[in-house]
Scaffold this motif. Structure first.
Motif, PDB file in Angstrom:
ATOM      1  N   ASP A 135      78.123 -40.022 119.771  1.00 22.38           N
ATOM      2  CA  ASP A 135      76.942 -39.830 118.920  1.00 22.38           C
ATOM      3  C   ASP A 135      77.368 -39.654 117.462  1.00 22.38           C
ATOM      4  N   MET A 138      78.487 -43.147 116.155  1.00 25.32           N
ATOM      5  CA  MET A 138      77.400 -44.087 115.878  1.00 25.32           C
ATOM      6  C   MET A 138      76.528 -43.642 114.706  1.00 25.32           C
ATOM      7  N   VAL A 143      78.842 -47.095 110.044  1.00 21.87           N
ATOM      8  CA  VAL A 143      78.494 -47.713 111.331  1.00 21.87           C
ATOM      9  C   VAL A 143      76.988 -47.984 111.363  1.00 21.87           C
ATOM     10  N   ILE A 177      76.803 -46.891 123.164  1.00 14.95           N
ATOM     11  CA  ILE A 177      77.050 -47.886 122.104  1.00 14.95           C
ATOM     12  C   ILE A 177      76.152 -49.108 122.355  1.00 14.95           C
ATOM     13  N   ALA A 180      72.572 -49.093 121.275  1.00 16.37           N
ATOM     14  CA  ALA A 180      72.320 -49.091 119.828  1.00 16.37           C
ATOM     15  C   ALA A 180      72.476 -50.489 119.227  1.00 16.37           C
TER      16      ALA A 180
END
Ligand code: SAM
Length: 268
Positions: A135, A138, A143, A177, A180
């Motif tokens: 978390d 990201m 990113v 990941i 997202a």
């Protein structure tokens, strides 16, 4: 010894660093005697190590080229090491000159070297983060910004998830990941596996005991499970040299000796 310009001030050059040892295996020039000494000890235990590392790096090159040819120009390279010797931004830009790369590594030494190397490149960023704290990773601005445009992104997890133990649930981390990623994004993954080399189990255990970064070897089935939610492209999850070789001869007679498997998948 004069400090080369890619070495940050204050770096302890008397201690081996895994990323520089890896650079030595690849045949790169970003390493010191202390790193080479460490590599030589490991090679004495497992003579095929340099070949295995090069086979992995060659997969990375082919997979980046492949995803770039499929239209991807954004890359998130997690566990990037030091971006020398066939670095992602160089390979990607040979196909897509506009390619942007965010390099992520947890190792402060690798990150410090990388930042100096990429200092003059406005389209490459270097982030220090740990994939186990996904978390946090990201949500880093570099990113988040790479993903924000909604364009497909290739996430590279090349030779890194075997450093994540089962207790940290690598499958779940990858799923976070994945969720997202914009549609059309790709997962490029390679992972150590001893499935084809049960004879090496003992050597591996010895090597495992001497390294500060122990490896969790996994089966092909477990590694294939990391592609959940991605459509795996041909030829599937295979031994490193078998993944879309430049020439058929490049596979060699014993691809299983490279003790790693690899694959590429796309988000529908
Ligand atoms: N991806 C590059 C390649 O395949 O050529 C370098 C792979 S190198 C063997 C593994 C890298 O992963 C190292 O630089 C190490 O610091 C990094 N790494 C290991 N565990 C990590 C973690 N939990 N989060 C982020 N990076 C990690």
């Amino acid at each position: 010894m004069r400090r080369p310009n890619w070495v940050p001030e204050g770096t302890d050059l008397d201690k081996p660093n895994a990323a520089r040892v890896y650079d030595y295996y690849l045949g790169g020039s970003h390493n010191f005697e202390v790193d080479r000494e460490m590599a030589r000890k490991a090679i004495a235990l497992w003579p095929e190590l340099p070949q295995i590392m090069r086979s992995n790096r060659a997969f990375l090159r082919r997979a980046v080229q492949f995803t770039a040819e499929r239209g991807i120009s954004r890359f998130l390279d997690i566990g990037s090491g030091i971006p020398t010797f066939g670095a992602v931004h160089e390979v990607a830009r040979a196909v897509r000159p506009e390619a942007r790369v965010v390099y992520v590594d947890r190792d402060p030494v690798a990150v410090a070297h990388s930042r100096l190397l990429m200092a003059d490149d406005p389209d490459s960023q270097v982030v220090q983060a740990d994939v186990r704290d996904v978390d946090d990773l990201m949500s880093r601005p570099e990113v988040a910004e790479l993903l924000a445009a909604g364009e497909p992104v290739a996430v590279l997890l090349v030779a890194v998830m075997h450093f994540v133990q089962d207790a940290d649930d690598p499958w779940k981390l990858i799923a976070v990941i994945r969720d997202a990623l914009p549609p059309g994004s790709a997962l490029v993954l390679s992972h150590a596996s001893l499935e084809g080399r049960p004879d090496q189990a003992e050597d591996h255990q010895r090597l495992y005991r001497m390294t500060p970064t122990p490896l969790t070897m996994r089966t092909v089935e477990q590694i294939t499970g990391m592609f959940a939610g991605f459509d795996i492209v041909e030829p599937g999850v295979v031994y490193l040299p078998q993944w879309r070789p430049d020439q058929p001869e490049a596979v060699g007679e014993h691809p299983e000796r490279m003790t790693g498997v690899a694959g590429v998948g796309f988000r529908p």
